[in-house]
Design an enzyme around this catalytic site. Sequence first.
Site, PDB file in Angstrom:
ATOM      1  N   SER A 112       0.485  -1.173   0.055  1.00 36.18           N
ATOM      2  CA  SER A 112       0.437   0.485   0.339  1.00 36.18           C
ATOM      3  C   SER A 112       0.864   1.157   0.109  1.00 36.18           C
ATOM      4  CB  SER A 112      -1.158   0.131   1.105  1.00 36.18           C
ATOM      5  OG  SER A 112      -1.226   1.272   1.130  1.00 36.18           O
ATOM      6  N   SER A 113       0.617   2.731  -0.691  1.00 34.90           N
ATOM      7  CA  SER A 113       1.430   3.399  -0.249  1.00 34.90           C
ATOM      8  C   SER A 113       1.512   4.171   0.603  1.00 34.90           C
ATOM      9  CB  SER A 113       0.371   4.504  -1.253  1.00 34.90           C
ATOM     10  OG  SER A 113      -0.745   5.238  -1.162  1.00 34.90           O
ATOM     11  N   CYS A 114       0.650   3.613   1.777  1.00 34.98           N
ATOM     12  CA  CYS A 114       0.776   4.392   3.180  1.00 34.98           C
ATOM     13  C   CYS A 114       2.227   3.482   3.923  1.00 34.98           C
ATOM     14  CB  CYS A 114      -0.644   3.421   3.913  1.00 34.98           C
ATOM     15  SG  CYS A 114      -1.435   2.166   4.424  1.00 34.98           S
ATOM     16  N   TYR A 119      -1.743  -0.618  10.374  1.00 39.62           N
ATOM     17  CA  TYR A 119      -1.956  -1.123   9.112  1.00 39.62           C
ATOM     18  C   TYR A 119      -0.328  -1.165   7.453  1.00 39.62           C
ATOM     19  CZ  TYR A 119      -3.891  -1.729   3.830  1.00 39.62           C
ATOM     20  OH  TYR A 119      -3.919  -2.501   3.359  1.00 39.62           O
ATOM     21  N   LYS A 161       2.350  -4.027   6.446  1.00 36.98           N
ATOM     22  CA  LYS A 161       2.626  -3.520   4.955  1.00 36.98           C
ATOM     23  C   LYS A 161       3.961  -3.602   4.688  1.00 36.98           C
ATOM     24  CE  LYS A 161      -1.368  -4.185   2.874  1.00 36.98           C
ATOM     25  NZ  LYS A 161      -2.041  -5.621   2.209  1.00 36.98           N
ATOM     26  N   HIS A 167     -13.077   3.230   1.535  1.00 37.05           N
ATOM     27  CA  HIS A 167     -12.357   4.241   1.298  1.00 37.05           C
ATOM     28  C   HIS A 167     -13.125   5.696   0.788  1.00 37.05           C
ATOM     29  CE1 HIS A 167      -8.777   1.284   1.837  1.00 37.05           C
ATOM     30  NE2 HIS A 167      -7.453   2.502   2.096  1.00 37.05           N
TER      31      HIS A 167
HETATM   32  P1  GDP Z   1      -6.349   7.950   2.863  1.00 38.69           P
HETATM   33  O1  GDP Z   1      -6.012   7.864   2.223  1.00 38.69           O
HETATM   34  O2  GDP Z   1      -5.518   6.620   4.082  1.00 38.69           O
HETATM   35  O3  GDP Z   1      -6.417   8.915   4.361  1.00 38.69           O
HETATM   36  O4  GDP Z   1      -8.020   6.887   3.317  1.00 38.69           O
HETATM   37  P2  GDP Z   1      -9.580   7.067   2.700  1.00 38.69           P
HETATM   38  O5  GDP Z   1      -9.800   7.165   1.570  1.00 38.69           O
HETATM   39  O6  GDP Z   1     -10.318   6.786   3.557  1.00 38.69           O
HETATM   40  O7  GDP Z   1      -9.563   8.455   3.203  1.00 38.69           O
HETATM   41  C1  GDP Z   1      -9.266  10.327   1.956  1.00 38.69           C
HETATM   42  C2  GDP Z   1      -9.224  11.571   2.420  1.00 38.69           C
HETATM   43  O8  GDP Z   1     -11.029  11.685   2.076  1.00 38.69           O
HETATM   44  C3  GDP Z   1      -9.457  11.616   3.855  1.00 38.69           C
HETATM   45  O9  GDP Z   1      -8.362  13.167   4.075  1.00 38.69           O
HETATM   46  C4  GDP Z   1     -10.361  11.431   4.318  1.00 38.69           C
HETATM   47  O10 GDP Z   1     -11.681  12.595   5.085  1.00 38.69           O
HETATM   48  C5  GDP Z   1     -11.756  11.983   2.730  1.00 38.69           C
HETATM   49  N1  GDP Z   1     -12.957  11.647   2.644  1.00 38.69           N
HETATM   50  C6  GDP Z   1     -13.935  12.561   2.545  1.00 38.69           C
HETATM   51  N2  GDP Z   1     -14.986  12.182   2.715  1.00 38.69           N
HETATM   52  C7  GDP Z   1     -14.662  10.736   3.402  1.00 38.69           C
HETATM   53  C8  GDP Z   1     -15.872   9.322   2.821  1.00 38.69           C
HETATM   54  O11 GDP Z   1     -17.200   9.236   3.400  1.00 38.69           O
HETATM   55  N3  GDP Z   1     -14.696   8.409   3.435  1.00 38.69           N
HETATM   56  C9  GDP Z   1     -13.148   7.913   3.785  1.00 38.69           C
HETATM   57  N4  GDP Z   1     -12.619   7.213   3.903  1.00 38.69           N
HETATM   58  N5  GDP Z   1     -13.061   9.705   3.315  1.00 38.69           N
HETATM   59  C10 GDP Z   1     -13.652  10.401   3.258  1.00 38.69           C
END
Ligand code: GDP
Length: 325
Positions: free
Chosen positions: A96-98, A125, A129, A172
């Site tokens: 994962s990129s994280c 996580y 990874k 996500h």
């Molecule tokens: P990340 O890439 O590990 O941060 O994973 P996410 O895909 O969960 O979130 C990406 C970004 O989208 C973060 O800045 C979240 O706060 C934002 N975000 C906005 N709305 C949502 C939502 O409804 N669900 C999720 N998961 N993230 C959201």
Amino acid sequence: MVGSAIVRQLLAQGHPAKQLITRTRAELDLANQAATDWFFASEKPDQVYLAAARVGGIHANSTYPAEFIYSNLMMQANVIHSAFTHGVKKLLFLGSSCIYPRLATQPMAEDALLTGPLEPTNEPYAIAKIAGIKLCESYNRQFGESHGIDYRSVMPTNLYGPGDNYHPEDSHVIPGLIRRFHEADQANAPSVAIWGSGSPRREFLYVDDMAAASVYVMNLPKVRYAQNTQPMLSHINVGSGKEISIKELAEIIRKVVGYEGHITFDPGKPDGAPRKLMNSKRIGLLGWKPRVDLEEGLNLAYADFLRNFRRIAISAHQSSDTTTP
Ligand code: GDP
């Protein structure tokens, strides 16, 4: 999601279905060492795509840190060790990129690994990874020559597409927003709230592109893989090379879904890492590039959501576990 896309890719490339051995989570718990070892002993696969993981979005990562580190460490340790024990020569681990530090220089190249502190919301996580990459490297270093094994790793950017997890909180951002906009549209709701400030930037890749990259990297000649990696820096980034703010992403999803209300922001929810753009030059030089752009991919993802919505609505409320064997 990724495992199913890899199966689609292999079938499309002409591999007979009877040569592909898959297991759902209900059929095989990869966190169970004895069950995993028995699976390898009885099926004796030639190659392994290790796409199984306990995954989720920013909220799920913060809420279930113990499950995220434990499940992922166990599943990958069991699969990689049993693969080795039962003579598997080629294995591809999906990370994962994280894995990269929260404030890594953008775009993040492979050598940014272990150069700084991780993003706290998904550190458990990410640690799992990183351990997966190091498992592959360590088995290669100790047993590569003596046993002829070649275990490789690819690091996907944020993925989306058919088979995604549409849980309202644990998903996500893309599946989360597809569902929220769709439900708001159905209910004629005046507005939809986006988590955080909308300013974080993310890179996205359609899952079938990731599957194509996985098969491509698995099949690269050993010399080419070795020439382009190092024994202790062996992973390869796979991204689209394009980043977009969450606000811009929300606008596109709103359009794809056809929702006409307003977008608001919920600053009570976390933003996570400010940027997560990977440098995918290495896989580009190796001859692979993505095909599906974001708007096309989001339309395909929404079509898949609509086809499965009834099932998704039920299962997303029941469970947040998105393990994909
Ligand atoms: P990340 O890439 O590990 O941060 O994973 P996410 O895909 O969960 O979130 C990406 C970004 O989208 C973060 O800045 C979240 O706060 C934002 N975000 C906005 N709305 C949502 C939502 O409804 N669900 C999720 N998961 N993230 C959201």
